[in-house]
Design a protein around this motif. Structure first.
Motif, PDB file in Angstrom:
ATOM      1  N   LEU B  23      54.189  44.333  41.433  1.00  0.00           N
ATOM      2  CA  LEU B  23      52.952  44.173  41.675  1.00  0.00           C
ATOM      3  C   LEU B  23      52.759  45.017  43.128  1.00  0.00           C
ATOM      4  CD1 LEU B  23      51.550  40.680  41.160  1.00  0.00           C
ATOM      5  CD2 LEU B  23      50.680  42.739  40.314  1.00  0.00           C
ATOM      6  N   VAL B  24      53.662  45.770  43.492  1.00  0.00           N
ATOM      7  CA  VAL B  24      53.540  46.574  44.930  1.00  0.00           C
ATOM      8  C   VAL B  24      52.658  47.810  44.378  1.00  0.00           C
ATOM      9  CG1 VAL B  24      54.913  48.017  46.401  1.00  0.00           C
ATOM     10  CG2 VAL B  24      55.819  46.074  45.602  1.00  0.00           C
ATOM     11  N   ILE B 142      47.087  51.709  35.636  1.00  0.00           N
ATOM     12  CA  ILE B 142      48.295  51.679  35.844  1.00  0.00           C
ATOM     13  C   ILE B 142      48.729  53.203  36.456  1.00  0.00           C
ATOM     14  CG2 ILE B 142      50.557  51.728  34.784  1.00  0.00           C
ATOM     15  CD1 ILE B 142      49.380  49.942  32.692  1.00  0.00           C
ATOM     16  N   VAL B 143      49.619  53.130  37.357  1.00  0.00           N
ATOM     17  CA  VAL B 143      50.065  54.529  37.966  1.00  0.00           C
ATOM     18  C   VAL B 143      51.576  54.625  37.661  1.00  0.00           C
ATOM     19  CG1 VAL B 143      50.249  55.776  40.041  1.00  0.00           C
ATOM     20  CG2 VAL B 143      48.734  53.792  40.190  1.00  0.00           C
ATOM     21  N   TYR B 154      50.308  48.469  38.996  1.00  0.00           N
ATOM     22  CA  TYR B 154      48.996  48.268  38.785  1.00  0.00           C
ATOM     23  C   TYR B 154      48.041  48.739  40.236  1.00  0.00           C
ATOM     24  CZ  TYR B 154      48.268  46.133  34.269  1.00  0.00           C
ATOM     25  OH  TYR B 154      48.321  45.904  32.709  1.00  0.00           O
ATOM     26  N   SER B 155      46.896  49.225  40.060  1.00  0.00           N
ATOM     27  CA  SER B 155      46.069  49.396  41.250  1.00  0.00           C
ATOM     28  C   SER B 155      44.625  49.362  40.824  1.00  0.00           C
ATOM     29  CB  SER B 155      46.265  50.781  41.979  1.00  0.00           C
ATOM     30  OG  SER B 155      45.651  50.861  43.054  1.00  0.00           O
ATOM     31  N   THR B 156      43.762  48.835  41.594  1.00  0.00           N
ATOM     32  CA  THR B 156      42.231  48.904  40.959  1.00  0.00           C
ATOM     33  C   THR B 156      41.493  49.647  41.826  1.00  0.00           C
ATOM     34  OG1 THR B 156      42.695  46.474  40.562  1.00  0.00           O
ATOM     35  CG2 THR B 156      40.588  47.073  40.910  1.00  0.00           C
ATOM     36  N   ALA B 207      44.854  60.587  39.631  1.00  0.00           N
ATOM     37  CA  ALA B 207      45.014  61.162  38.468  1.00  0.00           C
ATOM     38  C   ALA B 207      45.090  60.011  37.191  1.00  0.00           C
ATOM     39  CB  ALA B 207      46.506  61.969  38.091  1.00  0.00           C
ATOM     40  N   ALA B 208      45.923  59.108  37.594  1.00  0.00           N
ATOM     41  CA  ALA B 208      46.123  57.768  36.936  1.00  0.00           C
ATOM     42  C   ALA B 208      44.680  56.960  36.931  1.00  0.00           C
ATOM     43  CB  ALA B 208      46.828  56.835  37.478  1.00  0.00           C
ATOM     44  N   LEU B 209      43.701  56.900  37.774  1.00  0.00           N
ATOM     45  CA  LEU B 209      42.392  56.407  37.753  1.00  0.00           C
ATOM     46  C   LEU B 209      41.762  57.333  36.585  1.00  0.00           C
ATOM     47  CD1 LEU B 209      40.129  54.602  38.398  1.00  0.00           C
ATOM     48  CD2 LEU B 209      39.685  56.057  40.367  1.00  0.00           C
ATOM     49  N   VAL B 210      41.791  58.613  36.773  1.00  0.00           N
ATOM     50  CA  VAL B 210      40.875  59.283  35.819  1.00  0.00           C
ATOM     51  C   VAL B 210      41.317  59.196  34.350  1.00  0.00           C
ATOM     52  CG1 VAL B 210      40.334  61.927  35.377  1.00  0.00           C
ATOM     53  CG2 VAL B 210      40.280  61.002  37.706  1.00  0.00           C
ATOM     54  N   LYS B 211      42.634  59.183  34.183  1.00  0.00           N
ATOM     55  CA  LYS B 211      43.541  59.006  33.045  1.00  0.00           C
ATOM     56  C   LYS B 211      42.648  57.737  32.420  1.00  0.00           C
ATOM     57  CE  LYS B 211      46.276  60.152  29.359  1.00  0.00           C
ATOM     58  NZ  LYS B 211      45.712  59.005  28.858  1.00  0.00           N
ATOM     59  N   GLU B 212      42.859  56.515  33.017  1.00  0.00           N
ATOM     60  CA  GLU B 212      42.303  55.353  32.573  1.00  0.00           C
ATOM     61  C   GLU B 212      40.790  55.290  32.293  1.00  0.00           C
ATOM     62  OE1 GLU B 212      43.975  53.173  31.491  1.00  0.00           O
ATOM     63  OE2 GLU B 212      42.775  51.400  31.364  1.00  0.00           O
ATOM     64  N   LEU B 213      40.143  56.013  33.147  1.00  0.00           N
ATOM     65  CA  LEU B 213      38.708  56.112  33.020  1.00  0.00           C
ATOM     66  C   LEU B 213      38.497  56.804  31.474  1.00  0.00           C
ATOM     67  CD1 LEU B 213      35.862  55.320  34.276  1.00  0.00           C
ATOM     68  CD2 LEU B 213      36.116  57.528  35.357  1.00  0.00           C
ATOM     69  N   SER B 214      39.332  57.677  31.512  1.00  0.00           N
ATOM     70  CA  SER B 214      38.823  58.646  30.061  1.00  0.00           C
ATOM     71  C   SER B 214      39.215  57.838  29.007  1.00  0.00           C
ATOM     72  CB  SER B 214      39.984  59.852  30.362  1.00  0.00           C
ATOM     73  OG  SER B 214      39.705  60.637  31.455  1.00  0.00           O
TER      74      SER B 214
END
Lengths: 283, 530
Positions: B23-24, B142-143, B154-156, B207-214
């Motif tokens: 969870l870090v 998820i990064v 995980y991050s938000t 990048a991870a956020l954009v991937k998840e959003l996509s």
């Protein structure tokens, strides 16, 4: 404010045109979707019992005494014909010019932004500067006269972030107050209001250009502004010729969707005053 | 007053955190920064809504259409034309907002944002500035970049708001002839602008956020997320500060048309800002563009002066009113949030959780399965023929055998011609220790090339069964050791692993890869000790 007006020679023609253009338009997101039966001018319409208000504020400084007299005389005629005519007040009338003076230039600045010469209209044949911005500026300078340019500049000024609350928001609030003035009037039992529509008969061109356009319109538009700001229907019609032989008109204002009543009352007035219409000139 | 999205939580359950999770990811970036520095990033995403017609006109939306053929009178700002809102765009906006856990404004407004540019025919863009369709959401993601991050975390990122707005046309600057060419096909196309809070720490998180959003938008069907076609565009707001200090001045980087450009632009800009401040300079709040060839950000000339967009309410559009009535007989004239909510599909995070729970996979494998085209569907179909507990191993075999073989022929699992039951047979051979992975790979290739025999038959015909026999293994080990006495001697002195690997390779070659290599390894080492 960017709405059409109907200009005709008789009340009947006005009703005819209105019946064609009114009603729901699927390409206009602000047009009314409800049922609006066609306006009918009835020969049996009677002025009896129609409650007509005479707003105190409309006899404004600088109004021609002949206009005021015409207004008084015609009000008396209406009373004699059976209408209940009484004075009332629209307290925020005097702010409508200032209100318009802010809101209109903002709309002009916005609506005129599309005239850049790229897709239609005038494009300057000899751009001085070799850039898109330069092309725009020169095209628009050539294509707009000083009145439009003045309104665009004023509108852009009012819409600046630091000015928006001071001017635009404030004007919206004033407009709400003007609108509420009318709401109160209709709720208190009045059917229509009867007012002058101009300060005088038509001025000569040389007189008209004595004042710059902005000042001139702020003077001349006094009687027509408040209905415009409130977004309610109004109708003006010729009543008589003044001492110089020029026409004088008066105005009826009604609540939203009161066009049938407005036009029928106007028809009665038209019949009573029997304004000397110009007939077609025989060859 | 904001009502909590209870209905969302009830339908989709609370997000479960798998046991093997780190969870870090809360405090420091994994990308090393110079001592004492940290970076803060927030992104703004413009996603083209995947509808047939534009936001306010009935022009067709079609990528790659001949220039200026999808332009209505309204799109060209011909005087007298008025906007009419496209209902499907509103529904797409609501669906996206619900998927991103946003609050929906039951009343929202449209505004004009004024600026002059040749690809903006009206001289203003219709957008939602005062009150947008949705606000206060979040996207959990998820990064994990294999080879970069040791473990996924995980991050938000919180969402400030989602607004509907028009896209502009396209301009191509023909510097040779000193003119600009304008294509208005894109003018008026519907966009959702998703504004994120500055919750990201580095380019990889972005990048991870954009991937998840996509992935989310694709599963909703509201956007086709093709960054290379411009249907998904990302701007990054970047600032740096020393630990313990408040946020620094931010710069905005625009025109990022790939995920790699996003990562590189952010990382360059962070380094640049730190260098400027350490040299005694000051960061200017400016807009920059990214040069993907030189891999650097540059100031954008036009944007030196701060623009005042002179926002004004759009007078030709009434407020957008929505209802939220679970009853199906609700007035269909207004868009009903409840009806849109029913169309929410299983979102990527739910899918990942389901894979983890159902097949006892670790999150890394679940991510791999979902990120590899065709893997998920193929895997789930194969698992219908096999017992659930074998899920972990089936995934491993698909990953190590099928994917490499298919990629040699440049195809994905979704175009794999080998039927699921045939693969299941192949898997059973591996599980029963009849076949090792090396030979499984060769069987798979034969099947791929049209071999109509079933896997068991192929193995029998080719005598590719795994050799487990201890005696056989012993024999071959001794043989190889005697043939490679020099290597054996080197190992005796240096004890270096590479010599063992060389011997293993020799065994593999001599036995055509059929031997149980694990046992070979143990046997070799045993002999080497002696």
């Amino acid at each position: 404010m960017d709405v059409p007006g109907i200009l005709t020679r008789t009340v009947d023609d006005c009703a005819t045109i209105l019946n064609v253009v009114k009603g729901f338009d699927e390409n206009d997101s602000t047009s009314f979707e409800g049922n609006l039966p066609p306006v009918q001018i009835s020969p049996h319409f009677s002025l009896k019992g129609v409650r007509i208000g005479i707003p105190d504020e409309f006899s404004c400084p600088g109004m021609d005494p002949e206009v005021i007299q015409c207004w008084k005389d015609t009000s008396d005629i209406l009373e004699k014909s059976g209408a209940c005519v009484s004075p009332m007040s629209l307290p925020h009338t005097k702010y409508s010019i200032a209100c318009y003076g802010v809101l209109n230039p903002c709309e002009v600045a916005s609506n005129m932004a599309r005239y850049d010469g790229l897709r239609y209209g005038h494009r300057t044949p000899h751009p001085k500067l070799n850039s898109t911005q330069g092309l725009y500026a020169q095209t628009r300078h050539e294509g707009f006269n000083h009145v439009v340019r003045g309104r665009i500049l004023a509108g852009n000024y009012f819409l600046l972030k630091e000015n928006y609350d001071k001017y635009f928001m404030q004007a919206l609030k004033i407009r709400r107050l003007i609108s509420m003035d009318f709401e109160k009037v209709w709720h208190s039992g009045f059917d229509l209001l009867f007012t002058p529509v101009t300060l005088s008969a038509a001025p000569t061109y040389s007189d008209f250009i004595q004042l710059d356009n902005r000042t001139q319109t702020s003077v001349q538009d006094y009687c027509t502004q408040s209905a415009n700001m409130a977004g309610i229907p109004a109708l003006s019609l010729p009543i008589k010729l003044n001492s110089k032989g020029l026409p004088l008109s008066l105005q009826l204002i009604g609540p939203m969707f009161s066009e049938p009543k407005l036009l029928n009352v106007a028809k009665c007035i038209e019949r009573i005053v029997d304004f000397p219409q110009l007939k077609s000139i025989p060859r | 007053m904001r009502t909590p999205s209870i209905l969302n939580k009830l339908k989709f359950g609370h997000y479960l955190i798998p046991k093997d999770f780190n969870l870090v990811g809360g405090i420091r970036s994994f990308i090393p920064r110079p001592e004492g520095w940290e970076s803060v990033i927030g992104i703004e995403v413009h996603a083209q809504i995947d509808t047939n017609s534009k936001l306010f006109s009935s022009s067709e939306v079609k990528y790659g259409a001949p220039v200026n053929t999808k332009v209505s009178l309204f799109d060209a700002a011909i005087p007298g034309t008025l906007p009419v809102l496209n209902r499907k765009c509103v529904e797409a906006g609501i669906l996206t907002s619900l998927a991103l856990s946003c609050q929906i404004n039951k009343v929202s407004y449209f505004d004009r944002k004024h600026y002059f540019y040749a690809d903006l025919p009206t001289g203003y863009q219709i957008t939602q500035q005062r009150k947008a369709i949705a606000y206060d959401g979040h996207c959990k993601f998820i990064v994990y970049t294999p080879g970069f991050h040791k473990k996924p975390y995980y991050s938000t990122a919180k969402i400030r708001q989602i607004q509907l707005e028009q896209d502009s046309g396209k301009s191509i600057h023909d510097l040779n002839s000193n003119r600009s060419l304008i294509d208005l096909n894109r003018a008026g196309l519907p966009l959702m602008e998703i504004v994120f809070e500055p919750d990201l720490k580095d380019g990889e998180e972005a990048a991870a956020l954009v991937k998840e959003l996509s992935d989310i938008l694709l599963s909703l069907g509201t956007c086709n997320c093709k960054m290379e076609e411009g249907s998904l565009r990302v701007d990054a707001n970047i600032s740096v500060n020393r630990h313990g200090e408040g946020l620094g001045t931010r710069t905005e980087v625009k025109n990022l048309n790939s995920v790699r450009a996003l990562v590189n632009a952010i990382e360059f800009e962070v380094r640049r800002q730190i260098q400027v401040i350490e040299a005694g300079g000051v960061i200017v709040n400016e807009t920059r563009s990214y040069d993907s060839q030189m891999k650097e950000t540059l100031p954008m000339r036009d944007k030196e002066v701060k623009q005042d967009y002179r926002f004004m309410p759009e007078p030709n559009l009434p407020p957008l009113r929505l209802v939220d009535i679970p009853d199906e007989e609700a007035d269909s004239a207004l868009v009903n949030i409840a009806q849109v909510r029913q169309r929410l599909p299983e979102l990527p995070e739910m899918k990942r959780q389901r894979l983890v729970q159902k097949f006892n996979l670790n999150i890394g494998m679940a991510i791999l399965i979902m990120n590899t085209p065709g893997f998920l569907t193929y895997f789930e179909s194969v698992m219908e023929l096999l017992p659930l507990p074998s899920g972990v191993r089936v995934a491993k075999v698909l990953h190590k055998v099928a994917i490499p073989a298919l990629s040699e022929q440049d195809i994905d699992l979704d175009s794999c011609p080998i039927p699921h039951h045939v693969f299941a047979e192949l898997y059973k051979l591996v599980e029963s220790d009849t076949l090792n992975l090396v030979k499984a790979h060769e069987v798979f290739i034969l099947l791929l090339n049209g071999d109509s025999r079933n896997p068991a038959q192929i193995v029998t015909d080719k005598v590719w069964m795994k050799v487990n026999d201890d005696e056989a293994i012993s024999t071959i080990c001794l043989q190889i050791l005697s043939e490679n006495s020099a290597v054996r001697a080197k190992y005796k002195t240096t004890k270096h692993e590479k010599h063992v690997n060389k011997l293993m390779g020799a065994v593999r070659k001599a036995t055509a890869g059929k031997y149980d290599m694990r046992k070979v390894d143990i046997c070799l080492r045993k002999f080497l000790q002696e």
